[in-house]
Design a protein around this motif. Structure first.
Motif, PDB file in Angstrom:
ATOM      1  N   SER A 146     -12.078  36.147 -68.038  1.00 36.78           N
ATOM      2  CA  SER A 146     -12.257  34.695 -67.948  1.00 36.78           C
ATOM      3  C   SER A 146     -13.495  34.335 -67.134  1.00 36.78           C
ATOM      4  N   GLY A 147     -14.226  35.348 -66.635  1.00 36.42           N
ATOM      5  CA  GLY A 147     -15.519  35.115 -66.003  1.00 36.42           C
ATOM      6  C   GLY A 147     -15.466  34.368 -64.695  1.00 36.42           C
ATOM      7  N   GLU A 148     -14.434  34.580 -63.889  1.00 37.75           N
ATOM      8  CA  GLU A 148     -14.322  33.856 -62.626  1.00 37.75           C
ATOM      9  C   GLU A 148     -15.415  34.267 -61.636  1.00 37.75           C
ATOM     10  N   ASP A 149     -15.808  33.329 -60.795  1.00 38.78           N
ATOM     11  CA  ASP A 149     -16.736  33.619 -59.703  1.00 38.78           C
ATOM     12  C   ASP A 149     -15.927  34.227 -58.551  1.00 38.78           C
ATOM     13  N   ILE A 150     -15.496  35.461 -58.743  1.00 38.47           N
ATOM     14  CA  ILE A 150     -14.577  36.111 -57.805  1.00 38.47           C
ATOM     15  C   ILE A 150     -15.222  36.278 -56.433  1.00 38.47           C
ATOM     16  N   ARG A 151     -16.430  36.809 -56.436  1.00 42.26           N
ATOM     17  CA  ARG A 151     -17.122  36.974 -55.150  1.00 42.26           C
ATOM     18  C   ARG A 151     -17.236  35.632 -54.435  1.00 42.26           C
ATOM     19  N   GLY A 152     -17.465  34.563 -55.196  1.00 42.25           N
ATOM     20  CA  GLY A 152     -17.626  33.245 -54.598  1.00 42.25           C
ATOM     21  C   GLY A 152     -16.390  32.787 -53.872  1.00 42.25           C
ATOM     22  N   TRP A 153     -15.207  32.883 -54.537  1.00 41.86           N
ATOM     23  CA  TRP A 153     -14.028  32.383 -53.826  1.00 41.86           C
ATOM     24  C   TRP A 153     -13.543  33.343 -52.751  1.00 41.86           C
ATOM     25  N   LEU A 154     -13.885  34.630 -52.866  1.00 41.98           N
ATOM     26  CA  LEU A 154     -13.604  35.538 -51.742  1.00 41.98           C
ATOM     27  C   LEU A 154     -14.478  35.184 -50.537  1.00 41.98           C
ATOM     28  N   GLN A 155     -15.736  34.823 -50.789  1.00 41.57           N
ATOM     29  CA  GLN A 155     -16.627  34.395 -49.706  1.00 41.57           C
ATOM     30  C   GLN A 155     -16.089  33.149 -49.009  1.00 41.57           C
ATOM     31  N   ILE A 156     -15.491  32.263 -49.781  1.00 35.66           N
ATOM     32  CA  ILE A 156     -14.931  31.029 -49.206  1.00 35.66           C
ATOM     33  C   ILE A 156     -13.718  31.357 -48.349  1.00 35.66           C
ATOM     34  N   VAL A 157     -12.815  32.193 -48.869  1.00 28.22           N
ATOM     35  CA  VAL A 157     -11.598  32.529 -48.121  1.00 28.22           C
ATOM     36  C   VAL A 157     -11.937  33.249 -46.828  1.00 28.22           C
ATOM     37  N   ARG A 158     -12.928  34.123 -46.865  1.00 33.72           N
ATOM     38  CA  ARG A 158     -13.268  34.891 -45.661  1.00 33.72           C
ATOM     39  C   ARG A 158     -14.049  34.057 -44.650  1.00 33.72           C
ATOM     40  N   GLY A 159     -14.600  32.912 -45.071  1.00 30.96           N
ATOM     41  CA  GLY A 159     -15.294  32.037 -44.144  1.00 30.96           C
ATOM     42  C   GLY A 159     -16.804  32.123 -44.175  1.00 30.96           C
ATOM     43  N   ILE A 160     -17.385  32.912 -45.097  1.00 28.98           N
ATOM     44  CA  ILE A 160     -18.846  32.999 -45.194  1.00 28.98           C
ATOM     45  C   ILE A 160     -19.409  31.725 -45.818  1.00 28.98           C
ATOM     46  N   GLU A 161     -18.901  31.355 -46.972  1.00 32.37           N
ATOM     47  CA  GLU A 161     -19.359  30.113 -47.598  1.00 32.37           C
ATOM     48  C   GLU A 161     -18.484  28.968 -47.113  1.00 32.37           C
ATOM     49  N   LYS A 162     -19.093  27.998 -46.498  1.00 27.74           N
ATOM     50  CA  LYS A 162     -18.357  26.904 -45.863  1.00 27.74           C
ATOM     51  C   LYS A 162     -18.088  25.779 -46.857  1.00 27.74           C
ATOM     52  N   PRO A 163     -16.905  25.186 -46.772  1.00 29.72           N
ATOM     53  CA  PRO A 163     -16.601  24.037 -47.641  1.00 29.72           C
ATOM     54  C   PRO A 163     -17.279  22.780 -47.132  1.00 29.72           C
ATOM     55  N   PRO A 164     -17.345  21.739 -47.943  1.00 31.58           N
ATOM     56  CA  PRO A 164     -17.820  20.444 -47.452  1.00 31.58           C
ATOM     57  C   PRO A 164     -16.969  19.986 -46.265  1.00 31.58           C
ATOM     58  N   ALA A 165     -17.521  19.112 -45.472  1.00 37.72           N
ATOM     59  CA  ALA A 165     -16.893  18.725 -44.210  1.00 37.72           C
ATOM     60  C   ALA A 165     -15.486  18.159 -44.383  1.00 37.72           C
ATOM     61  N   ASP A 166     -15.216  17.500 -45.493  1.00 41.67           N
ATOM     62  CA  ASP A 166     -13.916  16.842 -45.679  1.00 41.67           C
ATOM     63  C   ASP A 166     -12.939  17.677 -46.498  1.00 41.67           C
ATOM     64  N   MET A 167     -13.178  19.003 -46.609  1.00 39.00           N
ATOM     65  CA  MET A 167     -12.357  19.838 -47.480  1.00 39.00           C
ATOM     66  C   MET A 167     -11.938  21.108 -46.756  1.00 39.00           C
ATOM     67  N   SER A 168     -10.702  21.526 -46.980  1.00 38.60           N
ATOM     68  CA  SER A 168     -10.206  22.758 -46.369  1.00 38.60           C
ATOM     69  C   SER A 168     -10.712  23.970 -47.132  1.00 38.60           C
ATOM     70  N   MET A 169     -10.634  25.126 -46.476  1.00 43.81           N
ATOM     71  CA  MET A 169     -10.984  26.386 -47.133  1.00 43.81           C
ATOM     72  C   MET A 169     -10.149  26.594 -48.385  1.00 43.81           C
ATOM     73  N   GLN A 170      -8.839  26.310 -48.276  1.00 41.70           N
ATOM     74  CA  GLN A 170      -7.953  26.544 -49.410  1.00 41.70           C
ATOM     75  C   GLN A 170      -8.328  25.681 -50.611  1.00 41.70           C
ATOM     76  N   GLU A 171      -8.632  24.416 -50.361  1.00 35.27           N
ATOM     77  CA  GLU A 171      -8.973  23.538 -51.480  1.00 35.27           C
ATOM     78  C   GLU A 171     -10.314  23.910 -52.093  1.00 35.27           C
ATOM     79  N   TYR A 172     -11.268  24.285 -51.243  1.00 33.48           N
ATOM     80  CA  TYR A 172     -12.590  24.661 -51.747  1.00 33.48           C
ATOM     81  C   TYR A 172     -12.484  25.933 -52.599  1.00 33.48           C
ATOM     82  N   ALA A 173     -11.687  26.900 -52.144  1.00 39.74           N
ATOM     83  CA  ALA A 173     -11.487  28.127 -52.919  1.00 39.74           C
ATOM     84  C   ALA A 173     -10.784  27.820 -54.235  1.00 39.74           C
ATOM     85  N   PHE A 174      -9.826  26.901 -54.211  1.00 40.52           N
ATOM     86  CA  PHE A 174      -9.122  26.489 -55.427  1.00 40.52           C
ATOM     87  C   PHE A 174     -10.106  25.886 -56.431  1.00 40.52           C
TER      88      PHE A 174
END
Length: 648
Positions: free
Chosen positions: A54-82
């Protein structure tokens, strides 16, 4: 005392065979005297993502969960990864549970010690979204175009989702009472909780502009011609809902049924217990594992006058009550496979669970004949050891034996049912397609999923996304665009810069060389993600210490506990566990801000981008006035993100 192989944690090899001499670091520094090459930061696709149907950006959402890629200020890590995960796949909770995870087989971390638990982190993302009630972003205004989607399984639902994100309305036709296809009717609830599945389906429908017509079969209740008149395009996502009978003498006996029929009867509640002692399932794939696991859970009853025919329960002719169910005991369940256990196509952990639950697995054998009684009913299955001649299994003479069987289940493959749609049939019970998922010779018709070739649920989801793109071009009277070589959902640096307010300046059209001081370009970044998948050979694996995988806790039943055990077997990772597991990702092909290049550069030529200008993918840069081309930054980059490519 010698160290045992179990105690040795060899995590990488610095040298190839025959290459045993370490280079002098002083020589490396002065290599610039003859190389004249400086670093370029190159984004490539990791093999996990390249392996994901399905071509998911797997590395991208792993980066978000681990805290490397930061979500927008008004969004949680969980929602940004979702949101990153569902840009490709709208079923993170379901796929996090049941996908056999080819991404994990492709993971470069296997070259260190063990793959990253991608499935388990995806389930964490999906379950967090379920618990927090996250919705998809509002869909764009409707275009006025309407698409018919025939089939409400994973492919059809994916097509509806991706079409709606492009502004197109759709109507889903499905001949069942509920949407979900094989997710709903083929996979047991202890693997896919129905409240979660229904929630993820409803979240798609909540986008609006998606109508549903249930218990409606196109080709029977509605003609193809009427569908063509009513809609601007048609997507055939009918799946493969018919199982294959055993191709041996006696394989058409009334108590020889298919795995598809067995599982649908269980998932619709038509069977709650079996009335047979001995069940044999022929298969070796995931469907056969589901059949034998369900059979062990159902058990058997020894009451009189229930039914003489166990297949009647499968076809829904017998009612059960709770008193009957309470009388059940364990059935003898056997799974046979052409291949050895370690080469069965079923997921390894599913095979292990089946054995733990009391299933007998006979491998390296093949059926040769169904043994019938004088009433024409199966009472046994004659088997033989087998060997392969080319790709064809052949029985070994003199190795025959008979398994007693009152019910034989064939889980050896599935086919399509195109009755009423014969004009689409390619002669083999499937529908042909081109590379854009268009049906050849039928303008405006597209096809996705198992009806092209039976494969994974996630494959059908990926088809839905690509077909939606092709349909979008078709509805705009445009030719489909050429698909990239690595056809997945890629990280886009420009999108990230825009998200954090670092939009490049407009290009004046005058400057064509020397972009290092310009603000309209990221001058030393190259995106090759659509063309290249990064190999583990490009990584500096010595950076990564031995780190055991954070596994989901399981509470699967033993053989003594399995009867009536329909609770989910695997627990979701906690947030702490999910973050720890995401940190095991080696971020292949993308900077994960380890600072090695900055620390080890002897010329201080590599530097961190100022924080106010930094973003994921834009963390370090090079002062080319200082760089001498020593290659050290590229050698110590764990992720293979740096190429010595600029210059002669």
């Amino acid at each position: 005392m010698a160290t045992s192989s179990d105690d040795m944690k060899l995590t990488f090899r610095k040298f190839k065979d025959g290459d045993h001499e370490r280079r002098s670091w002083k020589d490396a520094i002065f290599e610039g005297d003859h190389s004249h090459k400086c670093p370029v930061y190159v984004h490539r696709t990791p093999p996990c993502q390249g392996s994901c149907p399905s071509g998911e950006d797997i590395r991208g959402w792993l980066q978000i969960v681990r805290g490397i890629e930061k979500p927008p200020a008004d969004m949680s890590m969980q929602e940004y990864a979702f949101r990153r995960s569902t840009s490709a796949n709208p079923f993170p909770s379901v796929m996090g549970r049941v996908c056999p995870a080819p991404c994990e087989s492709g993971c470069n971390r296997n070259e260190v010690e063990d793959f990253v638990g991608i499935n388990s982190v995806e389930q964490f993302i999906g379950d967090s979204a379920f618990n927090q009630g996250y919705k998809f972003d509002a869909a764009p205004a409707l275009s006025g175009k309407r698409v018919a989607i025939i089939g409400g399984g994973p492919g059809g639902m994916s097509a509806a989702y991706h079409l709606r994100k492009r502004g197109h309305a759709s109507t889903i036709f499905d001949d069942h009472e509920e949407l979900g296809g094989m997710m709903m009717y083929g996979i047991p609830e202890y693997r896919v909780p129905r409240n979660i599945l229904r929630h993820e389906i409803q979240r798609i429908l909540d986008l609006g502009g998606i109508d549903v017509r249930l218990k409606t079969r196109v080709g029977k209740d509605v003609s193809m011609e009427d569908v063509e008149k009513e809609f601007d395009a048609v997507v055939w996502a009918v799946g493969c809902q018919t199982g294959r009978k055993l191709p041996v003498p006696g394989g058409d006996a009334p108590n020889c049924i298919t795995g598809v029929d067995f599982l649908e009867a269980f998932n619709t509640g038509r069977i709650k217990v079996l009335s047979t002692d001995n069940i044999v399932c022929v298969g070796g794939g995931d469907t056969s594992i589901d059949v034998v696991s369900v059979a062990r859970r159902l058990g058997r009853i020894e009451a009189e006058n229930i039914t003489d025919n166990p297949e009647d329960m499968i076809h829904g002719y017998v009612a059960h009550d709770s008193a009957m169910s309470a009388m059940r005991t364990g059935a003898n369940v056997t799974l046979t496979s052409l291949f050895p256990k370690e080469k069965m196509t079923a997921a390894e952990h599913e095979v292990h669970d089946a054995l733990h639950e009391g299933v007998t697995i006979l491998d390296g054998v093949m059926p040769v004949e169904v043994v019938l009684n004088d009433k024409g009913r199966a009472v046994g299955l004659k088997m033989a050891k087998c060997q392969f001649e080319g790709n064809k299994p052949v029985p070994v003479e003199g190795t025959e034996f008979v398994l007693e069987a009152n019910l034989i289940v064939s889980a050896i493959g599935q086919g399509g049912d195109l009755s009423g749609l014969e004009s689409l049939d390619n002669g083999r019970g499937f529908i042909d397609t081109d590379k854009f998922y268009q049906v050849p010779g039928k303008q405006g018709h597209f096809v996705i999923g198992d009806i092209i070739r039976p494969h994974l649920l996630t494959t059908a989801i990926g088809h839905g996304a690509i077909a939606a793109d092709s349909i979008d071009h078709y509805l705009s009277h445009e030719e489909p665009i050429k698909r990239p070589r690595v056809d997945v959902h890629h990280f886009k640096l420009l999108n990230k810069l825009q998200e954090v307010g670092l939009n490049p300046e407009a290009y004046s059209g005058e400057q064509v060389r020397g972009t290092s001081e310009s603000k309209f370009a990221v001058h030393n970044f190259e995106d090759r993600s659509a063309q290249e998948i990064i190999s583990h050979e490009k990584l500096f694996k010595g950076h990564f210490p031995f780190t055991p995988r954070n596994k989901r806790s399981e509470h699967g039943p033993s053989a003594d506990e399995v009867i009536g055990h329909f609770q989910e077997r695997m627990d979701c990772l906690t947030e702490e566990q999910a973050v720890a597991e995401a940190k095991r990702c080696m971020s292949c092909g993308m900077c994960f801000e380890c600072d090695n290049c900055v620390i080890y550069c002897p010329q201080t030529a590599v530097y961190r981008v100022p924080k106010k200008e930094a973003a994921t993918g834009r963390y370090v840069a090079t002062d080319y006035a200082k760089c001498v081309g020593c290659h050290i930054c590229a050698e110590v980059c764990p992720t293979g993100y740096i190429d010595m490519a600029m210059g002669d």
